[in-house]
Design a protein around this motif. Structure first.
Motif, short mmCIF file in Angstrom:
data_model
loop_
_atom_site.label_atom_id
_atom_site.label_comp_id
_atom_site.label_asym_id
_atom_site.label_seq_id
_atom_site.Cartn_x
_atom_site.Cartn_y
_atom_site.Cartn_z
N PHE A 571 -14.89 3.72 8.17
CA PHE A 571 -15.17 5.27 8.03
C PHE A 571 -13.34 5.69 6.73
CE2 PHE A 571 -13.20 9.60 8.11
CZ PHE A 571 -13.81 10.45 7.70
N ARG A 572 -12.92 4.91 7.62
CA ARG A 572 -10.92 4.80 7.14
C ARG A 572 -11.02 4.15 5.92
NH1 ARG A 572 -5.63 3.91 8.46
NH2 ARG A 572 -6.95 1.98 9.66
N ILE A 573 -11.45 2.93 5.76
CA ILE A 573 -11.57 1.95 4.87
C ILE A 573 -12.70 2.89 2.87
CG2 ILE A 573 -12.64 0.46 3.85
CD1 ILE A 573 -11.63 -0.72 6.18
N GLU A 574 -13.19 3.68 3.83
CA GLU A 574 -14.04 4.49 3.03
C GLU A 574 -13.08 5.16 2.29
OE1 GLU A 574 -17.03 3.39 1.59
OE2 GLU A 574 -16.91 1.29 2.49
N ARG A 575 -12.64 6.02 3.26
CA ARG A 575 -11.49 7.68 2.41
C ARG A 575 -10.30 6.99 1.67
NH1 ARG A 575 -9.41 9.93 7.67
NH2 ARG A 575 -8.54 8.54 7.23
N GLN A 576 -10.21 6.15 1.81
CA GLN A 576 -9.71 5.02 1.53
C GLN A 576 -9.76 5.48 -0.53
OE1 GLN A 576 -6.17 2.91 3.94
NE2 GLN A 576 -4.62 2.75 1.13
N LYS A 577 -10.73 4.43 -0.16
CA LYS A 577 -11.38 3.95 -1.41
C LYS A 577 -11.55 5.50 -2.25
CE LYS A 577 -13.72 -0.08 -0.51
NZ LYS A 577 -15.70 -0.66 0.16
N GLU A 578 -12.38 6.11 -1.28
CA GLU A 578 -12.53 7.53 -2.23
C GLU A 578 -11.07 8.05 -2.71
OE1 GLU A 578 -15.10 10.18 0.32
OE2 GLU A 578 -14.34 11.82 -0.89
N PHE A 579 -10.61 8.26 -1.51
CA PHE A 579 -8.84 8.45 -2.22
C PHE A 579 -8.03 8.11 -3.61
CE2 PHE A 579 -4.10 8.29 -1.91
CZ PHE A 579 -3.55 9.40 -2.04
N VAL A 580 -8.56 6.61 -3.51
CA VAL A 580 -8.12 5.61 -5.21
C VAL A 580 -8.97 7.10 -6.14
CG1 VAL A 580 -7.80 3.42 -5.64
CG2 VAL A 580 -6.89 4.35 -3.72
N ALA A 581 -10.04 6.15 -6.01
CA ALA A 581 -10.97 7.96 -6.92
C ALA A 581 -10.51 8.37 -7.44
CB ALA A 581 -11.98 6.35 -6.49
N ARG A 582 -10.07 9.39 -6.35
CA ARG A 582 -9.76 10.28 -7.04
C ARG A 582 -8.50 10.54 -7.65
NH1 ARG A 582 -10.89 15.83 -3.76
NH2 ARG A 582 -12.76 15.39 -2.97
N CYS A 583 -7.63 9.90 -6.96
CA CYS A 583 -6.27 9.52 -7.77
C CYS A 583 -6.26 9.06 -9.46
CB CYS A 583 -5.38 9.37 -7.61
SG CYS A 583 -4.69 9.31 -5.49
N ASP A 584 -7.74 8.04 -9.46
CA ASP A 584 -7.54 7.55 -10.66
C ASP A 584 -8.58 8.43 -12.09
OD1 ASP A 584 -6.82 5.42 -9.21
OD2 ASP A 584 -8.87 4.48 -9.92
#
Ligand SMILES: [Zn+2]
Length: 617
Positions: A571-584
């Motif tokens: 879950f943490r990994i998915e959340r971090q990926k999503e966070f990076v996508a949001r920043c992008d």
């Protein structure tokens, strides 16, 4: 006849004059106040045991004459008079407020706080020209800017007047808190989810806001003015007024009061905006507890009706209400800081913070007679902040899980050291000249918490050796218990820090605990996380006898951990990926950046100067 000589004693406290808020309110009554800080010997600067004020003006490439607060003429008047025109007063104010913040942290955490490798935090009151101030972890310094007010809309300031960020209590307290949070949880500087940078900002505002309530004259004034409704828009609940006005915003920079909206939190990305949800939740808890505590006073004062009559409130009543307000504010602030020992070492969320708040307070004060803990939970709930992995917002569900039957924590050696540290507690830390060399990452790696003890010069070297030994023991323990910590047994586990905790409950009982932090990382995630590795870690809280009580874990994916932990890791990994996508999605440079930018685009957000540009932070 022999002359009787008395031992020379030094006063415990040093009074220093400061602006209560900032110079803009200078003309208003009560804006010049005296705050008291622990007395320590000071060299010109002021240069103390933990902070060094270095008045180098980067824009003009010159040093200003440093103030000598130990000079008798200055001592006698409680420091220099507040004035915008004397840089020596600026130095004094920065020192006074910085030490006040450190003291609040020490009071709550029950231990002396020093900076990495016993270095001094440097404070530069006139570091550069610009509407900003920021903490620089590499330089271990806080840099305050100065600038000219807007010519067109400066609010109550003179158009074009020079504004010094180092003369705002809020700005000093906010930046000091960044430095202290970085001291306690260094990896919170890495944005691995939306809450991490927002936590840094929100927490810094919490400390700044609640320090307002330690100013009795202002508090009484505002209670009279608002008829005890402390949510009213006054400087008490607002941050950095002068800064807000002079930069053309037409109002204070931020406020602690919001209209609780459970949907808003989900949509906020900008760290200060998101952080303000945390501030509002905590302020709400403060306000509700305060109201409860003054209800009887109001009833007595109104013959039981509870309705205050028109006109001014009786000064005695105002006094008593102010007493309750400042007592409650201090209790909430202490509770907020104390929670730190129950936070994970990496990837924090607001939900984790709520759980840490509840657990830390429960440990010390299980009964919660005034309902402060319940008020905090309600403040978070009303704003839609929920922790993951809990079934409800009941207090029992929010407490971190108690651990059972785990291998004894190796505390024996630590306990001896702890005693040595406790004996030295009140002595001053080693003196060393401030250096300007940046702290290397390697330095950080070797840094293992010796700063949480206060040793005399002589004992320091021995203590370093002994602490190194404890670190090795703790590291071995972590490898043997990697699965319970949610870490990989075959990958290096770092002992990030460890320290004893001494606290006294409201009922006078002493609570002694050992806290240690372990982390681990996986570099292979750097490309997809914009330059940041995947980090896991655990904070372990053990009793003084070595019984492990809490493991607060952010698991790494690993076949050796439980299915439940594995789920959390994924879950943490998915959340971090999503966070990076949001920043992008919000990044205007994404299309322009070179390869180097792309590879490090998230990692470079760890820089406070960049994050703070234009809005002061
Ligand atoms: Zn900030």
């Amino acid at each position: 006849m022999p002359k009787l000589t008395l031992p020379e004693s030094q006063p415990d406290r040093r009074p220093l004059q400061v602006f209560a808020f900032d110079p803009m309110l200078g003309r208003a009554a009560g804006n010049r106040v005296v705050i008291e800080v622990a007395n320590e010997r000071l060299d010109p600067g002021p240069l103390g045991s933990r902070v060094a004020v270095v008045d180098y003006d980067g824009a003009n490439d010159c040093y200003y004459q440093p103030v000598n607060l130990d000079q008798p003429a200055i001592l006698m008047q409680g420091g220099l008079e507040p004035t915008e025109s004397d840089p020596r007063f600026h130095q004094q104010m920065v020192y006074a407020v910085a030490m006040k913040v450190i003291e609040n942290f020490e009071l709550a955490l029950g231990r002396r706080i020093t900076f990495r490798r016993n270095r001094r935090l440097r404070l530069l009151p006139h570091a550069f020209r610009g509407a900003n101030a920021f903490y620089d972890p590499k330089l271990l310094a806080i840099l305050f800017g100065y600038f000219r007010a807007e010519r067109t809309d400066p609010g109550p300031n003179l158009p074009g007047q020079t504004v010094f960020t180092c003369l705002s209590q809020d700005i000093i307290a906010h930046e000091m808190t960044h430095a202290l949070v970085d001291r306690l949880r260094h990896l919170f500087i890495e944005p691995s989810n939306r809450d991490v940078p927002a936590f840094h900002e929100g927490f810094a505002d919490i400390v700044a806001i609640f320090q307002h309530f330690s100013l009795p004259a202002i508090l009484r004034d505002k209670i009279q003015e608002t008829r005890a409704d402390l949510r009213s828009p006054t400087p008490l609940v607002q941050l950095a007024q002068q800064f807000g006005y002079t930069t053309g915003q037409g109002e204070a920079l931020r406020t602690a009061v919001d209209k609780a909206n459970p949907k808003l939190f989900e949509t906020l990305d900008e760290p200060h905006e998101r952080g303000s949800v945390l501030v509002a939740a905590v302020f709400d808890a403060f306000f509700n507890t305060y109201q409860k505590r003054i209800r009887d006073l109001i009833r007595i004062a109104t013959g039981g009706t509870g309705r205050l009559p028109d006109g001014d409130l009786h000064p005695d009543l105002v006094n008593r209400i102010a007493g309750e307000a400042s007592r409650t504010a201090q209790a909430i602030l202490t509770m907020c800081i104390r929670a730190f020992d129950y936070l994970p070492p990496v990837d924090v969320t607001f939900g984790d913070y709520l759980r840490a708040l509840v657990t830390a307070d429960f440990e010390l004060n299980p009964l919660d007679e005034v309902g402060m803990r319940a008020a905090v939970i309600e403040g978070f709930r009303a704003r839609g902040v929920y922790p993951e992995n809990v079934v409800s917002l009941a207090e029992e569900a929010l407490l971190w899980d108690l651990t059972e039957n785990l291998e004894q924590f190796p505390v024996e050696h630590l306990a001896n050291l702890m005693l040595a540290g406790a004996q030295q507690y009140s002595r001053s830390a080693p003196q060393e000249p401030p250096t300007s060399s940046p702290v290397s990452d390697e330095d950080r790696d070797r840094d293992i918490g010796v700063e949480h003890f206060a040793f005399s010069d002589m004992a320091l070297e021995q203590a370093q050796t002994d602490l190194g030994e404890v670190a090795v023991q703790l590291g071995d323990w972590a490898v043997r218990n990697a699965a319970e910590l949610g870490l990989r047994p075959n990958v290096k586990i770092r002992v990030l820090g460890f320290h004893p905790v001494f606290r006294v409950s409201p009922k006078g009982q002493l609570l002694v605990e050992m806290v240690a932090q372990f982390t681990q990382h996986d570099e292979s995630y750097k490309p997809q996380f914009g330059g940041i590795p995947l980090r896991g870690g655990a904070t372990v809280v053990a009793s003084a006898e070595g019984r492990v009580r809490y493991i607060i874990s952010k698991p790494m994916p690993s076949p050796t951990i439980s299915a439940e932990k594995q789920k959390q890791a994924n879950f943490r990994i998915e959340r971090q990926k999503e966070f990076v996508a949001r920043c992008d999605r919000a990044d205007p440079f994404l299309a322009w950046g070179d390869d180097n930018y792309l590879a490090n685009r998230i990692a470079q957000k760890t820089n406070f100067a960049v994050m703070h540009q234009g809005v002061l932070r």
